[in-house]
Every structure is written in C-alpha cells, then in structure tokens.
Design a protein around this motif. Sequence first.
Motif, short mmCIF file in Angstrom:
data_model
loop_
_atom_site.label_atom_id
_atom_site.label_comp_id
_atom_site.label_asym_id
_atom_site.label_seq_id
_atom_site.Cartn_x
_atom_site.Cartn_y
_atom_site.Cartn_z
N ARG A 1 -22.91 -10.40 -0.49
CA ARG A 1 -22.80 -8.98 -0.20
C ARG A 1 -21.73 -8.87 1.04
O ARG A 1 -20.82 -7.72 1.14
N ASN A 2 -21.93 -9.56 2.15
CA ASN A 2 -20.82 -9.34 3.14
C ASN A 2 -19.66 -9.73 2.84
O ASN A 2 -18.39 -9.08 3.26
N ILE A 3 -19.19 -10.74 1.90
CA ILE A 3 -17.97 -10.98 1.49
C ILE A 3 -17.53 -9.58 0.81
O ILE A 3 -16.38 -9.34 0.97
N VAL A 4 -18.04 -8.95 0.01
CA VAL A 4 -17.43 -7.92 -0.72
C VAL A 4 -17.55 -6.65 0.08
O VAL A 4 -16.22 -5.99 0.32
N LEU A 5 -18.43 -6.64 1.34
CA LEU A 5 -18.11 -5.63 2.12
C LEU A 5 -16.84 -5.83 3.33
O LEU A 5 -16.01 -4.91 3.35
N ARG A 6 -16.55 -7.04 3.39
CA ARG A 6 -15.31 -7.32 4.22
C ARG A 6 -14.27 -7.25 3.45
O ARG A 6 -13.25 -6.44 4.01
N LYS A 7 -14.21 -7.10 2.21
CA LYS A 7 -12.93 -7.03 1.11
C LYS A 7 -12.70 -5.36 1.23
O LYS A 7 -11.60 -4.97 1.26
N LEU A 8 -13.68 -4.65 1.01
CA LEU A 8 -13.88 -3.07 1.08
C LEU A 8 -13.17 -2.78 2.38
O LEU A 8 -12.51 -1.86 2.61
N LEU A 9 -13.79 -3.21 3.50
CA LEU A 9 -13.33 -3.00 4.95
C LEU A 9 -11.79 -3.06 4.86
O LEU A 9 -11.08 -2.46 5.69
N ASN A 10 -11.19 -4.28 4.32
CA ASN A 10 -9.81 -4.59 4.40
C ASN A 10 -9.22 -3.45 3.73
O ASN A 10 -7.94 -3.15 4.20
N PHE A 11 -9.65 -3.14 2.61
CA PHE A 11 -8.87 -2.14 1.92
C PHE A 11 -8.68 -0.99 2.71
O PHE A 11 -7.80 -0.07 2.47
N ILE A 12 -9.88 -0.39 3.17
CA ILE A 12 -10.01 0.82 4.07
C ILE A 12 -8.95 0.58 5.12
O ILE A 12 -8.16 1.64 5.64
N GLN A 13 -9.05 -0.56 5.80
CA GLN A 13 -7.99 -0.71 7.00
C GLN A 13 -6.46 -0.58 6.38
O GLN A 13 -5.69 -0.10 7.08
N ARG A 14 -6.12 -1.16 5.22
CA ARG A 14 -4.90 -1.02 4.43
C ARG A 14 -4.39 0.52 4.57
O ARG A 14 -3.11 0.86 4.41
N ASN A 15 -5.45 1.42 4.28
CA ASN A 15 -5.23 2.66 4.22
C ASN A 15 -5.29 3.47 5.47
O ASN A 15 -5.06 4.83 5.66
N ASN A 16 -5.21 2.61 6.73
CA ASN A 16 -5.41 3.17 7.96
C ASN A 16 -6.54 4.12 8.28
O ASN A 16 -6.33 5.06 9.09
N TYR A 17 -7.48 3.82 7.50
CA TYR A 17 -8.92 4.54 7.78
C TYR A 17 -8.66 6.07 7.36
O TYR A 17 -9.60 6.87 7.47
N GLN A 18 -7.74 6.18 6.13
CA GLN A 18 -7.77 7.57 5.82
C GLN A 18 -8.70 7.70 4.96
O GLN A 18 -9.40 6.89 4.08
N VAL A 19 -9.14 9.32 4.70
CA VAL A 19 -10.25 9.69 3.81
C VAL A 19 -9.61 10.82 3.06
O VAL A 19 -8.88 11.62 3.28
N LEU A 20 -10.50 10.90 1.81
CA LEU A 20 -10.21 12.14 0.87
C LEU A 20 -11.28 13.01 1.04
O LEU A 20 -12.41 12.60 1.46
N PHE A 21 -11.26 14.39 0.91
CA PHE A 21 -12.18 15.39 0.80
C PHE A 21 -12.62 15.88 2.14
O PHE A 21 -13.41 16.59 2.14
#
Length: 220
Positions: A195-215
Amino acid sequence: MADSNEMTINLVVLGKTQTGKSAAGNSLLGSADFESRLCPSSVTMCCSLGRSGRIAGLIRRNGCESALRVRVLDTPSYPHSALGKQQVRDTVRAALAQHFGEQGLHLALLVLRADLPLCPDESHDTVQLIQELLGPMWKDFTVVLLTHADKAEEAGYSEETYLHSASSTLLSLLSSVQHKYIFLDNHNSIIKEERNIVLRKLLNFIQRNNYQVLFKCSKE
C-alpha cells in the motif's frame, strides 16, 4: 491540509463494472469502507467518500516528517447495469463538487483490469466520461490503475512483458496520460508495504503536477 505536519490527498476512482474500483479504494484507504463483491450487476449505485487514518513515514516537508491522510471518492461504474450515462455523470459531478470543492481533487484513478484486454469500444465511453468530468486538463490529472495484477503475474507476465504485449488501445491511453500508471494486486487486503509503495507513486504524480488540484473553489 489540516496543519503543517499533515497532508491530505484527494482521489476519485472511475471505471467500468467489476474492474475492482471499490476494492482499489479500500486498498488505498487500508479499510473496508466500500462494498466490494462479485456480482452479475453493478454493485456501486451512488458516490461515497472514504477517509484513511493518519499514515506516517511516507512524506517529509521542510525537513520534517509529515503524516498523510487519504480521501477516496468511490463512484458508480460506467457503463452501468442500472444507471444511464447522464445519471452517472451528474451523480459524480455533484459528489466531486460536494467533497472536493474546498480542497480540490489531486488525481482521478481510471481503474482497468490487467487480466483483460482493453478494446477500443470499451475504453471510449469511460475515457469520454472522464473528459466530461475533469475538463481539458484531464490527462494531467488521470492515472491508470491496473487491478488484478496478481492474475497477470500468475500468467507469467512481469510489468515489462505485460506492457510489451498490451493492446494498442491501452498503450495509446497510457501515452495520453504521460505514462502515469500503477499495477495493483486485488487481494482482499494488500499488505502495508505494498500500500505504501502505491501511495508513494501517487504522491510522486501529485508532485509532478506541482500539487495543483481541480475543482477547488474559494470561499465567499
């Protein structure tokens, strides 16, 4: 974010019936918030939000360890055995505004089965729905989550050989979302390390987006 020592990531799971959306949501949360079972019809009829507890040891901010919280919005599948496209779209759109209108959505997880080939007609409807929900920036905020990866592994496929043999439809989709994908086993409860491996990958994708969000909407 609740405080400087805590970060919350907001996710929504989208996909077809019986791809393992709800099970994937439970895996990310480390809980059993969402009903998930084998059924000849679509199980999820409405949107529901699940929240994890504090998860330590995954992120550091300003030189200090921060706790992570995960929020996952589970959604009705599309195509759905009982709901039309407009019903699904309106239901999900309202839930996104309700739950993520203040903090914003970090990523949409498009859930596909790794043990089934992806054909053009199958992917079109779901991808079109994501485009309508997320808007023109959907590619930047979409991650493909390939569930039932354990079955592909049992069949002798590594991640590399799987992608080498994948359909052109899947490869084109992965290319369009800048190769943001994750393989996920569909055991009833994945172990903490996985689970932590998956969450780290998601955090990496979020970081690549410069922590931008929608909505995200500012309060009056």
